[in-house]
Design an enzyme around this catalytic site. Structure first.
Site, PDB file in Angstrom:
ATOM      1  N   HIS A 357       9.338 -21.454  64.684  1.00 32.86           N
ATOM      2  CA  HIS A 357       9.340 -22.369  65.573  1.00 32.86           C
ATOM      3  C   HIS A 357       8.234 -23.142  66.056  1.00 32.86           C
ATOM      4  O   HIS A 357       7.128 -22.924  65.236  1.00 32.86           O
ATOM      5  CB  HIS A 357       9.300 -21.794  67.114  1.00 32.86           C
ATOM      6  CG  HIS A 357       8.431 -20.913  67.253  1.00 32.86           C
ATOM      7  ND1 HIS A 357       7.282 -21.289  68.067  1.00 32.86           N
ATOM      8  CD2 HIS A 357       8.012 -19.246  67.443  1.00 32.86           C
ATOM      9  CE1 HIS A 357       6.604 -20.562  68.208  1.00 32.86           C
ATOM     10  NE2 HIS A 357       7.012 -19.203  67.794  1.00 32.86           N
ATOM     11  N   CYS A 378       5.657 -14.767  65.125  1.00 36.90           N
ATOM     12  CA  CYS A 378       6.378 -15.851  64.527  1.00 36.90           C
ATOM     13  C   CYS A 378       5.568 -16.330  63.744  1.00 36.90           C
ATOM     14  O   CYS A 378       4.453 -16.421  63.503  1.00 36.90           O
ATOM     15  CB  CYS A 378       6.630 -16.553  65.910  1.00 36.90           C
ATOM     16  SG  CYS A 378       7.936 -15.634  66.833  1.00 36.90           S
TER      17      CYS A 378
END
Length: 402
Positions: A357, A378
């Protein structure tokens, strides 16, 4: 000449004989009439008996019902007759299930009509159970059934006589009571072929080239295995229906967000020609499309290496669960406080919440940022670079983190 006296005696004697003969004749006639009447009455009783009772030599479903009424015959058959057929260790065995009604009075009445005669006779009548005969035939055929189970380029010859210990047939259906050997065989096939949690050699990209160094990677959620429960039912159905071949590719499973198999019959160790690679050491990301590097980023930031290990980006081969734009990422900071971060592009690849992301809040994009100030696991991508990743990433494609 005979004297008158002697003649008189002889006449008297003859008269007596005539009387006796007449008396015998009368008695014979009386006895004949009586016997005839008795015979007629006996025949009448026999005819009446035959209207409600079976002939003497009648057998229904292996049970003798001679001279019984329909009601008594029905009761006796239901108490004595075999009504279940099973295949046990390759032999057809007949038995009686007390909880099951073998025959109805209406069915017995039909057999009664078939054997009924005006008067009882000694002819032999035998009536077998059509359903039991069908069961024996079906079970005999099942014992000889075999199926070719094809998976991953291999063919496994599965034989019912080797894999099914007990099966019943009733009401037009097979009921497999003991197929543990079949389950064990399919589990063996799964172990021989599954790619889940398996390690293998894989060549990762370097720079703009798809051919860099070769490393050892391990499938985590990515991969496939034989779905034993589903395959087990399919094989049993094939045994029952006489199907000769099964495509094992229809009976596979996967792990993670989607339980569908991933990478089955794909080239390149099941990875195929479309995948994402993340290097933790180099803090780089590649998106490979059709076997060529489509995107190469040299400044991503992965999970923090120090402190709580749950913040580290997990190594292994995963897959893209889905794509969402925009999205809000929610979770907990190391101090227990909650966070809710808005992102424009979200591409998760683990159930624990790791994904690709954009990170508009991040200011440190250095090569060492991940050591102490990385993400919660992430792969952070610069807002100006994330769109080309989004455009090239495909749902369900593998993500290799090393």
């Amino acid at each position: 000449m005979e004297s008158r006296r002697n003649l008189h005696k002889r006449n008297n004697r003859n008269n007596i004989i005539l009387v006796l003969v007449g008396l015998v004749a009368v008695l014979a006639l009386i006895f004949g009439v009586v016997a005839h009447n008795k015979r007629v009455q006996g025949e009448a009783r026999a005819r009446k008996f035959a209207t409600t009772h079976f002939n003497p030599n009648v057998t229904i479903y292996g049970v003798k019902v001679g001279n019984l009424t329909v009601a008594k015959a029905t009761k006796k058959i239901n108490e004595k007759a075999n009504n279940t057929a099973s295949l046990v260790d390759n032999k057809v065995v007949l038995s009686r299930n007390a909880a099951k009604t073998t025959i109805s009075s209406a069915e017995v009445a039909k057999y009664f009509k078939k054997q009924h005669t005006e008067s009882p006779n000694n002819k032999t009548y035998t009536y077998e159970s059509a359903s039991l005969n069908e069961a024996k035939s079906k079970l005999t055929a099942l014992d000889q059934a075999s199926v070719e189970f094809k998976v991953n380029g291999k063919t496994y010859d599965l034989k019912a006589k080797d894999l099914v210990n007990k099966v019943e047939y009733q009401d037009g259906k097979f009921n497999f009571k003991d197929d543990k050997k079949l389950a064990n065989k399919l589990e063996q096939i799964d172990r021989e072929n599954t790619t889940i949690k398996k390690s293998y050699k894989f060549t990762v990209p370097s720079g703009s080239s798809v051919k860099g160094k070769t490393i050892t990677v391990k499938n985590e959620s990515y991969g496939w295995g034989v779905y034993v429960k589903k395959a087990r039912e399919a094989v049993k159905e094939a045994f029952a229906n006489g199907t000769k071949q099964l495509d094992g590719g229809n009976y596979l499973y996967g792990l993670g967000y989607s339980t569908y198999p991933h990478g089955y019959q794909e080239s390149n160790h099941g990875i195929g020609q479309n995948y994402v690679v993340v290097s933790l050491k180099k803090q780089e990301l590649w998106v490979v499309r059709h076997g060529q590097v489509a995107v190469h980023l040299t400044d991503v930031v992965t999970g923090t290496m120090t402190g709580d290990k749950s913040d580290q980006t997990p190594k292994g081969v995963w897959y893209i669960h889905y794509k969402e734009s925009p999205s809000v990422l929610r979770g907990y900071n190391d101090d227990g406080s909650k966070y809710a971060s808005k992102v424009q592009y979200w591409m998760p690849f683990t159930l624990s919440g790791c994904g690709l992301h954009d990170a508009s809040w991040r200011t440190d994009w250095s090569k060492t940022a991940y050591l102490k100030g990385g993400s919660h696991g992430c792969v952070n991508i610069k807002p100006g670079e994330v769109k080309k990743v989004w455009d090239n990433v495909i749902k369900n494609e593998p993500v290799i983190v090393y």
